[in-house]
Write an enzyme that holds these catalytic residues in place. Structure first.
Site, PDB file in Angstrom:
ATOM      1  N   LYS A  37      34.368  34.929  33.506  1.00  0.00           N
ATOM      2  CA  LYS A  37      35.557  34.412  33.426  1.00  0.00           C
ATOM      3  C   LYS A  37      35.278  33.044  32.642  1.00  0.00           C
ATOM      4  CE  LYS A  37      38.598  37.152  35.613  1.00  0.00           C
ATOM      5  NZ  LYS A  37      38.991  36.972  36.882  1.00  0.00           N
TER       6      LYS A  37
ATOM      7  N   LYS B 250      37.438  40.782  27.581  1.00  0.00           N
ATOM      8  CA  LYS B 250      38.403  41.181  28.746  1.00  0.00           C
ATOM      9  C   LYS B 250      39.876  40.704  28.514  1.00  0.00           C
ATOM     10  CE  LYS B 250      38.443  40.839  33.821  1.00  0.00           C
ATOM     11  NZ  LYS B 250      39.871  40.444  34.063  1.00  0.00           N
TER      12      LYS B 250
ATOM     13  N   SER C 275      38.200  46.891  40.742  1.00  0.00           N
ATOM     14  CA  SER C 275      38.235  45.433  40.319  1.00  0.00           C
ATOM     15  C   SER C 275      36.733  45.208  39.444  1.00  0.00           C
ATOM     16  CB  SER C 275      38.387  44.598  41.258  1.00  0.00           C
ATOM     17  OG  SER C 275      39.696  44.539  41.601  1.00  0.00           O
TER      18      SER C 275
ATOM     19  N   CYS D 144      68.636   5.646  13.388  1.00  0.00           N
ATOM     20  CA  CYS D 144      67.409   5.278  14.246  1.00  0.00           C
ATOM     21  C   CYS D 144      65.955   5.424  13.573  1.00  0.00           C
ATOM     22  CB  CYS D 144      67.647   6.551  15.322  1.00  0.00           C
ATOM     23  SG  CYS D 144      66.372   6.529  16.500  1.00  0.00           S
TER      24      CYS D 144
ATOM     25  N   GLU E 132      43.548  48.775  28.006  1.00  0.00           N
ATOM     26  CA  GLU E 132      44.591  47.514  28.403  1.00  0.00           C
ATOM     27  C   GLU E 132      45.798  47.479  27.494  1.00  0.00           C
ATOM     28  OE1 GLU E 132      43.351  46.160  31.039  1.00  0.00           O
ATOM     29  OE2 GLU E 132      44.187  44.031  31.104  1.00  0.00           O
TER      30      GLU E 132
ATOM     31  N   GLU F  63      32.027  43.361  26.224  1.00  0.00           N
ATOM     32  CA  GLU F  63      33.674  43.390  25.546  1.00  0.00           C
ATOM     33  C   GLU F  63      34.399  42.303  25.866  1.00  0.00           C
ATOM     34  OE1 GLU F  63      35.297  47.112  26.856  1.00  0.00           O
ATOM     35  OE2 GLU F  63      33.188  48.040  27.096  1.00  0.00           O
TER      36      GLU F  63
ATOM     37  N   CYS G 183      66.368   3.211  19.684  1.00  0.00           N
ATOM     38  CA  CYS G 183      67.292   2.404  19.164  1.00  0.00           C
ATOM     39  C   CYS G 183      68.739   1.969  20.079  1.00  0.00           C
ATOM     40  CB  CYS G 183      67.998   2.999  17.904  1.00  0.00           C
ATOM     41  SG  CYS G 183      69.042   4.371  18.105  1.00  0.00           S
TER      42      CYS G 183
ATOM     43  N   TYR H  73      39.251  51.001  26.470  1.00  0.00           N
ATOM     44  CA  TYR H  73      37.635  50.595  26.985  1.00  0.00           C
ATOM     45  C   TYR H  73      36.849  51.541  27.624  1.00  0.00           C
ATOM     46  CZ  TYR H  73      40.157  48.675  31.057  1.00  0.00           C
ATOM     47  OH  TYR H  73      40.773  48.661  31.840  1.00  0.00           O
TER      48      TYR H  73
ATOM     49  N   ALA I 280      59.049  49.932   4.357  1.00  0.00           N
ATOM     50  CA  ALA I 280      60.250  50.875   3.776  1.00  0.00           C
ATOM     51  C   ALA I 280      59.882  52.272   3.315  1.00  0.00           C
ATOM     52  CB  ALA I 280      60.903  50.324   2.513  1.00  0.00           C
ATOM     53  N   GLU I 281      58.982  52.701   2.777  1.00  0.00           N
ATOM     54  CA  GLU I 281      58.356  53.850   2.416  1.00  0.00           C
ATOM     55  C   GLU I 281      58.169  54.520   3.658  1.00  0.00           C
ATOM     56  OE1 GLU I 281      56.024  53.841  -1.509  1.00  0.00           O
ATOM     57  OE2 GLU I 281      55.144  52.334  -0.171  1.00  0.00           O
ATOM     58  N   PHE I 282      57.596  53.901   4.889  1.00  0.00           N
ATOM     59  CA  PHE I 282      57.248  54.411   6.186  1.00  0.00           C
ATOM     60  C   PHE I 282      58.512  54.829   6.772  1.00  0.00           C
ATOM     61  CE2 PHE I 282      56.418  54.273  10.425  1.00  0.00           C
ATOM     62  CZ  PHE I 282      55.498  55.075  10.618  1.00  0.00           C
ATOM     63  N   ASP I 283      59.509  54.069   6.505  1.00  0.00           N
ATOM     64  CA  ASP I 283      60.776  54.198   7.309  1.00  0.00           C
ATOM     65  C   ASP I 283      61.502  55.485   6.797  1.00  0.00           C
ATOM     66  OD1 ASP I 283      60.524  52.094   8.941  1.00  0.00           O
ATOM     67  OD2 ASP I 283      62.079  51.003   7.930  1.00  0.00           O
TER      68      ASP I 283
ATOM     69  N   ASP J 158      43.589  40.023  28.712  1.00  0.00           N
ATOM     70  CA  ASP J 158      44.290  39.527  29.528  1.00  0.00           C
ATOM     71  C   ASP J 158      45.825  40.394  29.671  1.00  0.00           C
ATOM     72  OD1 ASP J 158      45.308  38.463  31.882  1.00  0.00           O
ATOM     73  OD2 ASP J 158      45.684  36.429  31.100  1.00  0.00           O
TER      74      ASP J 158
ATOM     75  N   CYS K 257      69.775  11.923  19.660  1.00  0.00           N
ATOM     76  CA  CYS K 257      70.251  10.614  19.130  1.00  0.00           C
ATOM     77  C   CYS K 257      71.069  10.928  18.130  1.00  0.00           C
ATOM     78  CB  CYS K 257      69.083   9.582  18.720  1.00  0.00           C
ATOM     79  SG  CYS K 257      69.579   8.052  18.158  1.00  0.00           S
TER      80      CYS K 257
ATOM     81  N   CYS L 109      69.452   6.465  23.517  1.00  0.00           N
ATOM     82  CA  CYS L 109      68.403   6.694  22.694  1.00  0.00           C
ATOM     83  C   CYS L 109      67.471   5.498  23.494  1.00  0.00           C
ATOM     84  CB  CYS L 109      68.796   6.601  21.256  1.00  0.00           C
ATOM     85  SG  CYS L 109      66.816   6.619  20.464  1.00  0.00           S
TER      86      CYS L 109
HETATM   87  P1  AMP Z   1      39.847  41.869  37.706  1.00  0.00           P
HETATM   88  O1  AMP Z   1      41.416  42.650  37.886  1.00  0.00           O
HETATM   89  O2  AMP Z   1      39.963  40.780  37.308  1.00  0.00           O
HETATM   90  O3  AMP Z   1      38.984  42.359  39.044  1.00  0.00           O
HETATM   91  O4  AMP Z   1      39.326  42.793  36.732  1.00  0.00           O
HETATM   92  C1  AMP Z   1      39.508  43.940  36.198  1.00  0.00           C
HETATM   93  C2  AMP Z   1      40.690  44.438  35.206  1.00  0.00           C
HETATM   94  O5  AMP Z   1      40.143  43.775  34.060  1.00  0.00           O
HETATM   95  C3  AMP Z   1      40.578  45.834  35.006  1.00  0.00           C
HETATM   96  O6  AMP Z   1      41.478  46.483  35.865  1.00  0.00           O
HETATM   97  C4  AMP Z   1      41.185  45.719  33.681  1.00  0.00           C
HETATM   98  O7  AMP Z   1      42.698  45.760  33.795  1.00  0.00           O
HETATM   99  C5  AMP Z   1      41.012  44.713  33.150  1.00  0.00           C
HETATM  100  N1  AMP Z   1      40.076  44.707  31.586  1.00  0.00           N
HETATM  101  C6  AMP Z   1      40.298  43.838  30.543  1.00  0.00           C
HETATM  102  N2  AMP Z   1      39.366  44.201  29.554  1.00  0.00           N
HETATM  103  C7  AMP Z   1      38.600  45.112  30.223  1.00  0.00           C
HETATM  104  C8  AMP Z   1      37.398  45.838  29.676  1.00  0.00           C
HETATM  105  N3  AMP Z   1      37.094  45.475  28.492  1.00  0.00           N
HETATM  106  N4  AMP Z   1      36.798  46.601  30.434  1.00  0.00           N
HETATM  107  C9  AMP Z   1      37.026  46.792  31.767  1.00  0.00           C
HETATM  108  N5  AMP Z   1      38.351  46.241  32.195  1.00  0.00           N
HETATM  109  C10 AMP Z   1      38.915  45.303  31.608  1.00  0.00           C
HETATM  110 ZN    ZN Z   2      67.795   6.573  18.306  1.00  0.00          ZN
END
Ligand code: AMP
Ligand code: ZN
Length: 671
Positions: free
Chosen positions: A313, A119, A86, A430, A174, A117, A410, A226, A38-41, A121, A425, A407
């Site tokens: 992976k 990875k 990649s 039941c 990411e 690090e 029952c 990263y 709230a204070e932030f707002d 998703d 049901c 059901c």
């Molecule tokens: P891939 O698409 O499986 O070939 O993996 C490469 C992708 O991993 C990169 O394009 C990033 O989007 C992702 N990624 C996630 N975490 C990391 C990280 N710590 N360092 C580098 N790439 C990362």
């Molecule tokens: Zn039932």
């Protein structure tokens, strides 16, 4: 208006922005806020006001720019300054050791360390900063050319729009959606009858590619940084140095840990494979990078991926298998949940042989049939689920699934109320829902039967002394005495409490029955409109829906309840036991029950909050605007346009005096 001079306002704006940035940093980067939301707002509101008053002071990196801006027609293309490659993949310790061998050979004897690090998703993004401001954000695209998503990235609260560094620099990170945010978002979508996102990654991708950044702003995206790709004024020796520099500048940097050799790397990988679920974001593995930056250069890249890094992976959490059958399981609330019986598969370290299909719509949406080959997924402790059907595998022998109309436990009637995804049901007795319905029946707002709690109910059910709540009224002291913790005295008390409940008010009985969607409020309204259970039972759906507060969902649920054979039997046993299933003469339901009042003009005897109180105490509602649903308009001096509208709609109009009489007369007749 603040009546500030522009100079003063500018000072204030600057100070406010500084403060807001500090708090954003504490909240979104450090996860350690020092003021309330709230204070932030409030700080934000102040800044918004000042910027509205002095639009010339608005800057691109102001925290107010995070709420989203104009809607784009399309994303501009952005050429990457360095190709976004990649990563090579490793699936086990052997692959990691092979990678290490290659590195060692290519570095011919030079010393090196690794940094490991998460990875994440999500989606990779590049960011450019110039003169201390966030200037450009882009997607990876095809690796050479991405899309300009600057507006959407500005909504990411952990990404600083301004930094204490005048240089030109380019970063990578990411973008992702936290699991908790993903869940919230999907719940919201289901409520709005929109298809839920399959996983946080898809949800994040959908949000990043919104042309309307206001929508992106509502999705609470996050980012972890990263990499530093280029810097116009500084040089760094190691990746670890880069991390601490970026952290210093206020970026939220990716989790990382140094590892002296590949065996240490393997240990870290094994650790996170076990612990991945403890994070609030999804990781699909770890990225292993060479720490020393000049060695990275020496190793270089292939056309596809750098030689100085590899992605470890995690084992697949998705696999294909076949649906052998679809079974129905019954939840505690009587929900019929279809479950796929699978040809067992190994998934993320355990054998999976069942997957939830959630409900009928989900099966339709994914077009799942018995005999289908499907992709199943298991994420941590989440129940395995079917991601999609592999339609190419169909040979015509697959059978469509139909929800049973009885059901499976029952044999009772099942209904799927309009607008709901779940089939239930309707039989209160039941076995799947017995305990719940009895607990509800004895609860305080319902029959208020003291001394009958969960432990006793369980014992009574286990010993076959009762099957449903009506049976409570046929218990004898001799039945109870031998139960655990039930002496002479307490069994007597139970019998007396049960007896005393026979004369509870009618609306409480209605509530106690446990008709779905009939809460205590709806029960009151029903009791105000019907004098007995028979009257209610005979009401048509139209009659029910004609009552203002009773919508089609409640109406249908009431209808379904009475239609169920077991429930009718239950009611006749309640009647036999002597429960009062009708209103008493003296039982006044509230006299303004269900009525809507609107007030206009200034009143002499009451304040607005007083009249509101009076109406609500009597069971009515005070609403602010006149509609065809309004029952009374009460007029004070100088009534406004509501008066004309009420006359137009033929709504009954009361003077303040008449309203006073109504209230006082009723009050005296009730006392
Ligand atoms: P891939 O698409 O499986 O070939 O993996 C490469 C992708 O991993 C990169 O394009 C990033 O989007 C992702 N990624 C996630 N975490 C990391 C990280 N710590 N360092 C580098 N790439 C990362
Ligand atoms: Zn039932």
């Amino acid at each position: 208006m603040t009546n500030l001079t522009k100079e003063k306002a500018e000072k204030k704006v600057k100070a406010l922005r500084k403060k807001i940035r500090e708090h954003e940093y504490k909240y979104f980067v450090l996860d350690d806020p020092s003021i309330s939301d709230a204070e932030f707002d409030q700080l934000m509101q102040k800044l918004i006001k000042l910027e509205e008053e002095f639009p010339e002071l608005v800057t691109e990196d102001s925290p107010t720019q995070r709420v989203g801006g104009e809607v784009l027609d399309e994303f501009e293309k952005v050429e990457h300054s360095a190709a976004m490659l990649s990563l090579d993949n490793a699936f086990d310790a052997g692959d990691l050791r092979d990678f290490d061998q290659r590195v060692r050979k290519n570095l011919s004897g030079e010393d090196y360390q690794y940094v490991v690090e998460h990875k994440i998703d999500g989606l990779s993004a590049v960011m450019r900063y110039r003169d201390g401001s966030f200037e450009l954000g882009a997607t990876r695209g095809n690796g050479e050319v991405g899309e300009d998503i600057t507006q959407n990235m500005k909504t990411i609260r952990s990404l600083p729009l301004k930094i204490e560094e005048q240089a030109e620099m380019e970063l990578r990170g990411e973008i992702y959606l936290a699991k908790s945010e993903f869940q919230r978002l999907n719940e919201e979508r289901l409520e709005n009858e929109e298809a839920p996102f399959a996983n946080p990654r898809n949800a994040a991708a959908g949000s990043v590619r919104q042309l309307d950044s206001k929508i992106a702003a509502q999705r609470s995206l996050s980012i972890l940084i990263y990499d530093l790709i280029s810097h116009s004024t500084r040089e760094f020796e190691t990746h670890l140095e880069v991390f601490s520099y970026l952290k210093e500048l206020g970026f939220k940097v990716n989790w990382h840990q140094a590892a002296a050799d590949i065996e240490a790397v393997i240990e870290i990988c094994e650790h996170w494979q076990e612990e991945r679920e403890s994070l609030d974001f999804e990781i699909d593995g770890l990225v292993i990078k060479i720490n020393n930056l000049s060695l990275r250069e020496k190793l270089g890249s292939t056309a596809r991926s750098p030689r100085w890094a590899i992605a470890y992976k995690f084992p697949a959490q998705q696999k294909t298998t076949q649906i052998k059958d679809i079974e129905i399981s019954l939840g505690r609330t009587g929900a019929l949940t279809p479950t796929a019986i699978l040809e067992p598969v190994e998934l993320a370290g355990s054998t999976v042989s069942r997957a939830t299909l959630h409900n009928e719509d989900e099966i339709k949406r994914k077009d799942i049939r018995i005999g289908d080959t499907v992709l199943v997924q298991k994420a941590g402790d989440i129940i395995p689920e079917v991601v999609k059907v592999i339609k190419e595998e169909r040979d015509g022998s697959e059978k469509e699934f139909k929800m049973p109309d009885q059901c499976p436990v029952c044999g009772g009637e099942v209904i799927r109320p309009e607008g709901e995804a779940v089939t239930r049901c309707t039989n209160i007795s039941c076995p799947a829902q017995r305990k719940e319905s009895i607990l509800h029946f004895v609860s305080r707002d319902a029959m208020n039967i003291d001394g009958v709690g969960p432990a006793l109910i369980e014992q009574l059910l286990e010993n076959n002394l009762i099957e449903d709540y009506a049976d409570l009224y046929f218990l004898k002291q001799s039945h109870l005495k031998d139960l655990d913790r039930m002496g002479e005295k307490s069994s007597q008390n139970v019998i007396e409490a049960v007896e005393a409940s026979k004369d509870r008010e009618f609306f409480r009985v209605l509530y106690a029955l446990g008709i779905r969607h009939v809460g205590i409020g709806a029960a009151r309204i029903l009791a105000a409109n019907f004098n007995s259970i028979e009257e209610l039972q005979q009401a048509s759906a139209e009659e029910l829906e004609a009552i203002d507060e009773i919508g089609p969902v409640i109406a249908e649920s009431i209808f379904g309840f009475f239609k169920e054979r077991h429930n009718r039997d239950l009611l006749s046993r309640l009647k036999q036991a002597g429960i009062r299933l009708q209103k008493k003469e003296s039982e006044s339901t509230k006299f303004l029950e269900g009525l809507k009042f609107v007030f206009t003009g200034s009143l002499n005897n009451y304040s607005r909050s007083e009249v509101k109180d009076l109406v609500e105490k009597a069971g009515g509602r005070a609403v602010s605007s006149v509609s065809s649903k309004t029952d009374y308009l009460v007029t004070g001096d100088n009534p406004g346009s509501k008066y004309d509208k009420a006359r137009e709609l033929g709504i009954e109009i009361l003077t303040e005096e008449e309203f006073k009489e109504l209230i006082e007369e009723k009050n005296s007749s009730e006392n």
